[in-house]
Design an enzyme around this catalytic site. Sequence first.
Site, mmCIF file in Angstrom:
data_model
loop_
_atom_site.group_PDB
_atom_site.id
_atom_site.type_symbol
_atom_site.label_atom_id
_atom_site.label_comp_id
_atom_site.label_asym_id
_atom_site.label_seq_id
_atom_site.Cartn_x
_atom_site.Cartn_y
_atom_site.Cartn_z
ATOM 1 N N ASP A 27 0.830 -1.207 0.000
ATOM 2 C CA ASP A 27 0.000 0.000 0.000
ATOM 3 C C ASP A 27 0.867 1.260 0.000
ATOM 4 O O ASP A 27 2.014 1.239 0.454
ATOM 5 C CB ASP A 27 -0.918 -0.022 1.227
ATOM 6 C CG ASP A 27 -2.117 0.888 1.051
ATOM 7 O OD1 ASP A 27 -2.405 1.307 -0.090
ATOM 8 O OD2 ASP A 27 -2.778 1.189 2.069
ATOM 9 N N ASN A 75 -10.761 -2.680 -5.843
ATOM 10 C CA ASN A 75 -9.975 -1.697 -6.607
ATOM 11 C C ASN A 75 -10.583 -1.367 -7.979
ATOM 12 O O ASN A 75 -10.198 -0.378 -8.605
ATOM 13 C CB ASN A 75 -8.518 -2.156 -6.786
ATOM 14 C CG ASN A 75 -7.685 -2.098 -5.514
ATOM 15 O OD1 ASN A 75 -6.772 -2.894 -5.315
ATOM 16 N ND2 ASN A 75 -7.980 -1.150 -4.634
HETATM 17 C C1 IPE Z 1 -5.312 -2.857 -0.483
HETATM 18 O O1 IPE Z 1 -4.981 -1.531 -0.639
HETATM 19 C C2 IPE Z 1 -5.332 -3.551 -1.808
HETATM 20 C C3 IPE Z 1 -4.030 -3.738 -2.442
HETATM 21 C C4 IPE Z 1 -2.874 -3.435 -1.907
HETATM 22 C C5 IPE Z 1 -4.070 -4.336 -3.750
HETATM 23 P P1 IPE Z 1 -6.114 -0.416 -0.809
HETATM 24 O O2 IPE Z 1 -5.409 0.881 -0.930
HETATM 25 O O3 IPE Z 1 -7.051 -0.784 -1.871
HETATM 26 O O4 IPE Z 1 -6.872 -0.540 0.603
HETATM 27 P P2 IPE Z 1 -7.788 0.503 1.367
HETATM 28 O O5 IPE Z 1 -8.739 1.084 0.378
HETATM 29 O O6 IPE Z 1 -6.878 1.558 1.935
HETATM 30 O O7 IPE Z 1 -8.426 -0.296 2.446
HETATM 31 C C1 IPE Z 2 -1.377 0.188 -3.490
HETATM 32 O O1 IPE Z 2 -1.152 1.555 -3.473
HETATM 33 C C2 IPE Z 2 -1.523 -0.356 -4.891
HETATM 34 C C3 IPE Z 2 -2.877 -0.843 -5.221
HETATM 35 C C4 IPE Z 2 -3.903 -0.864 -4.418
HETATM 36 C C5 IPE Z 2 -3.072 -1.332 -6.575
HETATM 37 P P1 IPE Z 2 -2.375 2.575 -3.509
HETATM 38 O O2 IPE Z 2 -2.692 2.874 -4.932
HETATM 39 O O3 IPE Z 2 -3.495 2.066 -2.703
HETATM 40 O O4 IPE Z 2 -1.716 3.846 -2.827
HETATM 41 P P2 IPE Z 2 -2.425 4.839 -1.818
HETATM 42 O O5 IPE Z 2 -3.004 4.027 -0.706
HETATM 43 O O6 IPE Z 2 -3.486 5.557 -2.598
HETATM 44 O O7 IPE Z 2 -1.329 5.741 -1.355
HETATM 45 MG MG MG Z 3 -4.065 2.298 -0.774
#
Ligand code: IPE
Ligand code: IPE
Ligand code: MG
Length: 247
Positions: A27, A75
């Site tokens: 994340d 996502n």
């Molecule tokens: C979790 O991250 C999913 C992945 C790392 C693929 P998200 O960024 O989607 O999670 P939330 O929305 O903060 O819970």
């Molecule tokens: C994790 O990074 C990657 C995926 C969920 C695909 P994020 O895209 O969730 O990054 P933040 O949480 O917005 O910083």
């Molecule tokens: Mg995220």
Amino acid sequence: MNTQLITKLPTILDPTKMPQHVAAIMDGNGRWAKQQGLPRIAGHQQGANTVKSLLRCCKDWGIANFTVYAFSTENWGRPAVEVDFLMRLFEGLLDSELDQMHAEGVRIRFLGDRSQVPLGLQRMMDKSIDKTQYNQAVTFNIAINYGSRKEILQACKSIAELVKAGELDVNLLDESMFDRYLDTHELPDPDLLIRTSGEQRLSNFLLWQLAYTEIYITKTHWPDFSNDEFTLAIADFQQRNRRFGKV
Ligand code: IPE
Ligand code: IPE
Ligand code: MG
């Protein structure tokens, strides 16, 4: 595990107490990019480098299984340009890295419902599985369109069908049999879960499998999560007293 085979293990780690399965909620790619004044997709691109270097650590340090959460069932709710970019990124990375991973003995597997991912990516997933199926250095599991509730529900449906068809006595169903209907069948449960970027939640990742997993949360964003911090996470894990409900 033959500890003689482990190369390059950082000296602070105890080779007899290595996790056999590490899982990561990758994340903070978007927040990393924002900090750098870049578009979110630049964070995803950079995050791929972290995956490559941690996978190599797992291989070199005798961690048999490495699982990463790349795209959740939730996502899909992101802007279409970001979703599109991610699907292309996964396909492109599998394509460009497959030969090298194969040469290094990586066995590639996927978790999640592939039927909804673009066909080009599905083909690359199949090719990666086929090509690397007999490799033994490390098993690399990539969760794409993965959601734990969906996975558990699917397992329940498959089992219900068997019971309905008279092929399974419901009284014989136990936890190890249930395990076989999950995407993670044949994998041991994770010993260590790492979540970068500070959020203290599971976000629908491996809800069944994480029942007794040790959790390490760091504020570091995924693209900045280095081999050194991975070492610290494992060192922290090695200090934990895993009781599994006993005394
Ligand atoms: C979790 O991250 C999913 C992945 C790392 C693929 P998200 O960024 O989607 O999670 P939330 O929305 O903060 O819970
Ligand atoms: C994790 O990074 C990657 C995926 C969920 C695909 P994020 O895209 O969730 O990054 P933040 O949480 O917005 O910083
Ligand atoms: Mg995220």
